[in-house]
Design a protein around this motif. Structure first.
Motif, short mmCIF file in Angstrom:
data_model
loop_
_atom_site.label_atom_id
_atom_site.label_comp_id
_atom_site.label_asym_id
_atom_site.label_seq_id
_atom_site.Cartn_x
_atom_site.Cartn_y
_atom_site.Cartn_z
N ALA A 1 9.10 -16.82 11.08
CA ALA A 1 7.96 -16.95 9.92
C ALA A 1 6.81 -16.25 9.89
N THR A 2 6.16 -16.15 11.17
CA THR A 2 4.94 -15.23 11.20
C THR A 2 5.43 -13.91 10.84
N THR A 3 6.48 -13.14 11.53
CA THR A 3 6.97 -11.97 11.24
C THR A 3 7.10 -11.59 9.80
N VAL A 4 8.05 -12.46 9.15
CA VAL A 4 8.50 -12.14 7.73
C VAL A 4 7.11 -12.32 7.02
N THR A 5 6.02 -12.96 7.24
CA THR A 5 4.80 -13.04 6.68
C THR A 5 4.08 -12.04 6.79
N VAL A 6 3.83 -11.36 7.90
CA VAL A 6 3.08 -9.93 8.35
C VAL A 6 3.83 -8.76 7.28
N LEU A 7 5.21 -8.95 7.52
CA LEU A 7 6.13 -7.85 6.76
C LEU A 7 5.87 -7.86 5.03
N SER A 8 5.86 -9.15 4.89
CA SER A 8 5.53 -9.28 3.00
C SER A 8 4.16 -8.72 2.77
N GLY A 9 3.10 -9.10 3.86
CA GLY A 9 1.91 -8.83 3.48
C GLY A 9 1.60 -7.06 3.64
N ILE A 10 2.42 -6.51 4.55
CA ILE A 10 2.49 -4.99 4.79
C ILE A 10 2.95 -4.48 3.31
N ILE A 11 4.13 -5.05 2.92
CA ILE A 11 4.84 -4.56 1.55
C ILE A 11 3.65 -4.59 0.40
N GLN A 12 3.08 -5.89 0.34
CA GLN A 12 1.92 -6.12 -0.87
C GLN A 12 0.98 -4.88 -0.83
N LEU A 13 0.40 -4.81 0.72
CA LEU A 13 -0.70 -3.90 0.58
C LEU A 13 -0.23 -2.63 0.43
N ALA A 14 0.86 -2.15 0.77
CA ALA A 14 1.35 -0.73 0.34
C ALA A 14 1.34 -0.55 -0.83
N LEU A 15 2.13 -1.43 -1.70
CA LEU A 15 2.06 -1.74 -3.26
C LEU A 15 0.94 -1.50 -3.88
N GLY A 16 -0.09 -2.28 -3.11
CA GLY A 16 -1.72 -2.30 -3.98
C GLY A 16 -2.25 -0.74 -3.74
N VAL A 17 -1.95 -0.35 -2.51
CA VAL A 17 -2.75 1.05 -2.15
C VAL A 17 -1.99 2.06 -3.16
N LEU A 18 -0.83 2.17 -3.65
CA LEU A 18 -0.08 3.06 -4.38
C LEU A 18 -0.28 2.95 -5.55
N ARG A 19 -1.02 1.75 -5.90
CA ARG A 19 -1.23 1.43 -7.39
C ARG A 19 -0.22 1.42 -8.29
N ILE A 20 1.03 0.49 -7.51
CA ILE A 20 2.02 0.09 -8.33
C ILE A 20 2.32 -1.27 -8.59
N GLY A 21 1.16 -1.82 -8.85
CA GLY A 21 1.16 -3.33 -9.18
C GLY A 21 1.89 -3.56 -10.33
N PHE A 22 2.25 -2.75 -11.21
CA PHE A 22 2.81 -2.94 -12.39
C PHE A 22 4.34 -3.38 -12.15
N VAL A 23 4.75 -3.39 -10.96
CA VAL A 23 6.15 -3.84 -10.46
C VAL A 23 6.26 -5.42 -11.30
N VAL A 24 5.21 -6.17 -11.20
CA VAL A 24 5.32 -7.64 -11.64
C VAL A 24 5.71 -7.71 -13.04
N ILE A 25 5.91 -6.55 -13.89
CA ILE A 25 6.22 -6.53 -15.20
C ILE A 25 7.69 -6.93 -15.37
N TYR A 26 8.21 -6.69 -14.11
CA TYR A 26 9.85 -6.78 -14.19
C TYR A 26 10.14 -8.23 -14.15
N LEU A 27 9.15 -8.98 -13.84
CA LEU A 27 9.73 -10.38 -13.75
C LEU A 27 9.06 -11.28 -15.05
N SER A 28 9.86 -11.38 -15.97
CA SER A 28 9.43 -11.97 -17.04
C SER A 28 9.04 -13.49 -17.19
#
Length: 767
Positions: free
Chosen positions: A173-200
């Motif tokens: 549980a904690t490892t998955v949480t950390v990994l999902s946080g790393i993914i979110q952080l990477a998406l934010g740093v790379l300025r690709i928050g627009f990925v959420v638009i693919y979820l209508s």
């Protein structure tokens, strides 16, 4: 010049092609930034840019100095206390969804709020455990931990095995949480928050509804106190239901009755809170009240020993030391973690957007990704699990008067007090009560089934997306279901653009308005002119469909006409070479019994030659393809002389479709049908020029500003041609064609002589 006349207007301007408009109005050449230009701008540095970046990374530096202490503090205190109490109970309840001990739910309710206080841009959402994310994390925990449990040493005691399994679940549980946080952080740093638009909205609604059903089924084992094995593969929900119903006789009646009573009371009071929210100063904290009562009753009547109910158990006060994530689990759960990261951000951003519009302040999607990512990294490192924002908890924070994230910080203080001081008091609390509280928060998500009827009336495609997303998430599970849902949603977009609703336009009211000719009765369509509209981008997947729709609209295939004409031209040349078609002072004489079949076979064997432009420069006459040809040579007659393509809704054209479009234009041009394209922007034309689209046949002069410009240009052009034709007819009336089908020339008569037409008169032989 525009001249208003009442509620009408009169426009006086020249007819503009795209080239003429650019020349007259001195179109400027713009320099489009390249990737290198953007990279230089991104890497440049200045004092203002550094300040702007600092403020964007730490939004608290912008809103905290402007905090209105006297006006907002009391409201934030009330809101923080109310939200904190709800967060405590939801943390305990949602920890059951993750299949880890409830005490870790308190950590998940505490740490994210602290991080978000400094980095978040929304003033009203309450970050922390969310049932859908908890269910997704729980599915991963069950899958990975169940694989590990099969390798445990059977010689160890059951207690040791349970302890090891509990630690393994916590690690996952904690490892998955950390990994999902790393993914979110990477998406934010790379300025690709627009990925959420693919979820209508339809997809999110259906997915959260399906997740609520998963939560409901997963909590049955706590409400009934049954030993249900873990299932993680597709159809796991149905396997859980099968396991529950096969053990239904083992139900603990005390747990069942307690959970049903709690669930009923919670539903009733939540309805009261919703119906009378304008009259209540604060929502009734029914979860807190029922938790206190249930804990006291369970402790006072010793439910654990008298009725053998399952309770929360030992609740250690204080914090446990941080935990190091397992890199091997990173590799095994990267796909699931990505789904958790995207869903968590999508839900949080959606709720934050609602409040930002309501209270008129901006939010930054990329900064939200950074805030949620660091929150999850920090929470996972301190034994919590992934969070987002629960709609009910955020609703409490906003409805109780919360103005800023100070309310969120105060809610974290309430959770902190429970962790370090009074957590042990919750030890007698039944797990069935926590399950009932978790289900009590699902009412809003389960009510989303009503979306099906609303979407069916508004948009069938969105309704289909909702239904298929729900089915995918129920049948395949939340992880695979989300991936399949996004793929299906994108497929519907491709389907809609691959098969656009093309239409034929006509003029209304003899004005400059052109509409679908099927929708109105009083329509005017210029003779010999066809206006065709394509309402979608043209790309490799729909260029064939576009071509077929265009052929259906004009009523013939230009390639077939071109080949027929080239075949006829070859026959006419053969007649002339063989001397069967001769020029006389009074006309042309053709004597022939017919053509052999080998001539037809020759044409079919050299089909490429038939696709070339028609060349009649070597003939001493012009051919009217709509007239009767010699020897009954059959060529389809067409009345179309001009084709207008309305590309005002065509946003882009890829290279593959560009070749196909050019081929279509060439086919029409080669059969003397003028083609015009209207409504495109300058970038569209510039892209065609860069791709070397234009040549001697397809020229850039075919582009016009509007449909009406093209229509007026065609009418003026045809008027000029008609006047020129009339002049030529009066000047020269010498040529005609007479065909003697049996070779006799004793008597010949003709009456009609028209320039650029074949006129064949059947002759008669006198005795």
């Amino acid at each position: 010049m525009i001249e208003p006349i009442g509620n009408q207007y009169v426009v006086a301007r020249p007819v503009y092609s795209a080239n003429a408009f650019g020349e007259e109005h001195k179109k400027k050449h713009r320099h489009h930034k390249t990737f290198l230009d953007h990279l230089k701008l991104c890497c440049s540095c200045s004092t203002q840019k550094a300040k702007r970046i600092a403020l964007s990374l730490f939004p608290i530096a912008s809103w905290l100095p402007a905090y209105r202490l006297k006006e907002w503090l009391l409201s934030d205190i009330v809101s923080g206390i109310s939200t904190g109490l709800v967060a405590v109970l939801q943390g305990l309840a949602f920890a059951l969804l993750v299949t880890i001990p409830p005490r870790y739910g308190l950590y998940a309710a505490f740490f994210p709020v602290i991080i978000y206080f400094f980095l978040g841009t929304s003033k009203h959402i309450s970050v922390g455990p969310f049932p859908v994310l908890s269910m997704m994390v729980g599915a991963v925990v069950t899958k990975v931990a169940s694989d590990a449990s099969t390798t445990m040493d059977l010689s160890n005691s059951t207690v040791n095995n349970e302890s090891i399994l509990e630690q393994k679940k916590l690690m996952v549980a904690t490892t998955v949480t950390v990994l999902s946080g790393i993914i979110q952080l990477a998406l934010g740093v790379l300025r690709i928050g627009f990925v959420v638009i693919y979820l209508s909205e339809s997809l999110i609604s259906a997915f959260t509804t399906a997740a609520a059903v998963h939560v409901l089924v997963s909590q049955l084992k706590f409400m009934l106190q049954l030993s249900v094995p873990a299932f993680t593969d597709p159809f796991s929900l149905f396997k859980v239901l099968e396991s529950v119903f096969t053990q239904i006789e083992k139900t603990n009646i005390a747990d069942l009755v307690t959970s049903l009573i709690i669930l009923f009371i919670v539903f009733v009071f939540k309805e009261i809170n919703q119906r009378y929210k304008s009259k209540l100063p604060v929502p009734i904290p029914i979860e807190l009240i029922m938790t206190v009562i249930a804990t006291g009753v369970s402790y006072g009547f010793d439910f654990e020993h008298r009725f053998n109910v399952s309770v929360v158990g030992e609740m250690n006060t204080g914090f446990e030391p941080p935990i190091t994530p397992d890199v091997q689990i990173f590799q095994d759960t990267i796909g699931d973690s990505f789904g958790i990261a995207i869903v968590g951000f999508a839900v949080a951003f959606s709720v934050a957007s609602v409040y930002s519009l309501k209270y008129d302040y901006p939010i930054d999607g990329n900064q939200e990704l950074i805030a949620l990512g660091l929150s999850n990294i920090f929470t996972g490192s301190f034994r919590g699990f992934a969070g987002s924002t629960a709609l009910s908890r955020s609703g409490v924070q906003e409805s109780t008067g919360g103005k800023t994230q100070v309310a969120g910080l105060l809610s974290a203080v309430i959770v902190l007090i429970v962790i370090v001081a009074i957590a042990f008091l919750l030890a007698p609390l039944q797990k069935s009560v926590l399950a009932a509280l978790a289900l009590g928060n699902l009412k809003g998500m389960l009510m989303q089934f009503a979306e099906i009827g609303r979407l069916w009336r508004k948009d069938k495609y969105d309704c289909l997306i909702w239904i298929m997303t729900f089915i995918f998430a129920i049948v395949l599970g939340l992880g695979l279901g989300l991936a399949a849902s996004v793929a299906f949603q994108l497929l519907t977009i491709v389907f809609r653009t691959q098969f656009p609703k093309c239409s034929t336009l006509a003029n209304i009211g003899r004005s400059n308005i052109y509409k679908n000719k099927k929708d109105y009765s009083d329509m005017y369509e210029p003779e010999g002119v066809k206006i065709f509209r394509c309402p979608s981008p043209i790309y490799f997947a729909n260029i064939s469909f576009f071509k077929q729709k265009l052929i259906d609209a004009v009523g013939f295939s230009p390639l077939r006409i071109l080949r027929k004409r080239n075949k006829a031209l070859k026959k006419i040349r053969k007649l002339q070479k063989k001397g069967l078609l001769q020029v006389t002072p009074k006309g042309f004489i053709c004597t022939a019994d017919g053509l052999k079949d080998s001539d037809e076979e020759l044409d079919n064997n050299r089909i490429e030659e038939l696709d070339q432009p028609i060349n009649t420069t070597d003939l001493p006459f012009q051919i009217d393809w709509n007239a009767n040809l010699p020897l009954n040579i059959m060529v389809p007659k067409i009345s179309l002389h001009s084709l207008i393509l309305d590309f005002s809704a065509v946003s882009f054209l890829d290279v593959s479709s560009m070749r196909g479009l050019k081929t279509i234009l060439q086919e029409f041009i080669r059969i003397n049908v003028d083609v015009y394209i209207v409504g495109t922007d300058d970038d569209f034309i510039e892209k065609l020029a860069r791709c070397e689209f234009f040549d001697d046949e397809v020229k850039d002069s075919i582009f016009f500003l509007t449909i009406h410009d093209a229509v007026l240009h065609i009418l003026m052009k045809k008027d000029y041609s008609a006047s020129k034709l009339n002049f030529s007819q009066e000047k020269d009336k010498k040529f005609d064609f007479t065909i003697n089908t049996n070779g006799g020339l004793r008597y010949r008569e003709y009456q009609v002589r028209v320039f650029n037409k074949f006129i064949f008169i059947q002759t008669s032989q006198q005795k």
